[in-house]
Design a protein around this motif. Structure first.
Motif, PDB file in Angstrom:
ATOM      1  N   UNK A  47      25.431  -8.586   8.940  1.00 13.82           N
ATOM      2  CA  UNK A  47      24.334  -8.924   8.026  1.00 13.82           C
ATOM      3  C   UNK A  47      23.292  -9.828   8.657  1.00 13.82           C
ATOM      4  N   UNK A  48      23.449 -10.151   9.927  1.00 18.40           N
ATOM      5  CA  UNK A  48      22.537 -11.081  10.572  1.00 18.40           C
ATOM      6  C   UNK A  48      21.820 -10.472  11.757  1.00 18.40           C
ATOM      7  N   UNK A  49      20.975 -11.275  12.348  1.00 16.87           N
ATOM      8  CA  UNK A  49      20.198 -10.884  13.513  1.00 16.87           C
ATOM      9  C   UNK A  49      20.640 -11.775  14.672  1.00 16.87           C
ATOM     10  N   UNK A  50      20.795 -11.206  15.826  1.00 18.34           N
ATOM     11  CA  UNK A  50      21.173 -12.006  16.999  1.00 18.34           C
ATOM     12  C   UNK A  50      20.029 -12.944  17.373  1.00 18.34           C
ATOM     13  N   UNK A  51      20.399 -14.156  17.763  1.00 22.57           N
ATOM     14  CA  UNK A  51      19.395 -15.167  18.111  1.00 22.57           C
ATOM     15  C   UNK A  51      18.506 -14.725  19.267  1.00 22.57           C
ATOM     16  N   UNK A  52      18.992 -13.872  20.154  1.00 28.52           N
ATOM     17  CA  UNK A  52      18.183 -13.420  21.292  1.00 28.52           C
ATOM     18  C   UNK A  52      16.956 -12.633  20.842  1.00 28.52           C
ATOM     19  N   UNK A  53      16.926 -12.171  19.595  1.00 30.23           N
ATOM     20  CA  UNK A  53      15.792 -11.414  19.073  1.00 30.23           C
ATOM     21  C   UNK A  53      14.698 -12.305  18.483  1.00 30.23           C
ATOM     22  N   UNK A  59      14.298 -19.800  18.151  1.00 32.67           N
ATOM     23  CA  UNK A  59      15.709 -19.548  18.458  1.00 32.67           C
ATOM     24  C   UNK A  59      16.463 -20.868  18.568  1.00 32.67           C
ATOM     25  N   UNK A  60      15.838 -21.882  19.159  1.00 33.83           N
ATOM     26  CA  UNK A  60      16.477 -23.195  19.273  1.00 33.83           C
ATOM     27  C   UNK A  60      16.547 -23.901  17.917  1.00 33.83           C
ATOM     28  N   UNK A  61      15.499 -23.765  17.123  1.00 36.62           N
ATOM     29  CA  UNK A  61      15.514 -24.354  15.779  1.00 36.62           C
ATOM     30  C   UNK A  61      16.628 -23.720  14.951  1.00 36.62           C
ATOM     31  N   UNK A  62      16.766 -22.400  15.043  1.00 37.51           N
ATOM     32  CA  UNK A  62      17.830 -21.725  14.293  1.00 37.51           C
ATOM     33  C   UNK A  62      19.204 -22.184  14.771  1.00 37.51           C
ATOM     34  N   UNK A  63      19.354 -22.407  16.071  1.00 37.12           N
ATOM     35  CA  UNK A  63      20.621 -22.900  16.615  1.00 37.12           C
ATOM     36  C   UNK A  63      20.968 -24.266  16.012  1.00 37.12           C
ATOM     37  N   UNK A  64      19.988 -25.146  15.931  1.00 38.09           N
ATOM     38  CA  UNK A  64      20.226 -26.480  15.363  1.00 38.09           C
ATOM     39  C   UNK A  64      20.547 -26.398  13.872  1.00 38.09           C
TER      40      UNK A  64
END
Length: 123
Positions: A47-53, A59-64
């Motif tokens: 149901x999600x999208x890989x961060x590499x996209x 991408x870093x904000x989503x990681x945090x």
């Protein structure tokens, strides 16, 4: 002392807005597409999208967000509720008032969800 969205709002000075939880649908696919890399078809995983996209710095904000707010161990996948807070951080000023995310409510719900999972694992 009872922790409520109103209490979090008062302490953090973040405005109360629309109560929203992980179970609700995100703003929509167009909101997600704003974060994708140019000319890329996102790599979906369940149901999600890989961060590499996702575009650089988002991408870093989503990681945090995943690591520090929702406290999940699945760092490579960005789910709809992560996009919801990304959207608020990026476009919050342009979001119509009835659709504004209540960040205090979101933070509280994330804490409750994480705590419930932690207690279930350790009992």
């Amino acid at each position: 002392m009872e922790i409520t969205p109103k209490f979090i709002s008062r302490v953090t000075t973040l405005p109360l807005g629309l109560p929203w939880s992980k179970d609700e649908k995100p703003i929509g696919q167009p909101a997600k597409k704003n974060f994708f890399q140019n000319n890329e078809t996102p790599v979906e995983d369940k149901n999600g999208i890989r961060r590499v996209s996702i575009q650089y710095h988002w991408d870093e904000v989503s990681y945090q967000i995943i690591k520090c707010i929702s406290c999940e161990g699945r760092y490579k996948i960005v789910y709809g509720y992560h996009f919801r807070i990304l959207h608020e951080l990026s476009y919050g000023m342009d979001t119509p008032t009835p659709q504004k995310l209540s960040i205090p409510y979101f933070l509280l719900q994330s804490r409750i969800h994480s705590n419930t999972k932690f207690q279930a694992r350790n009992s």
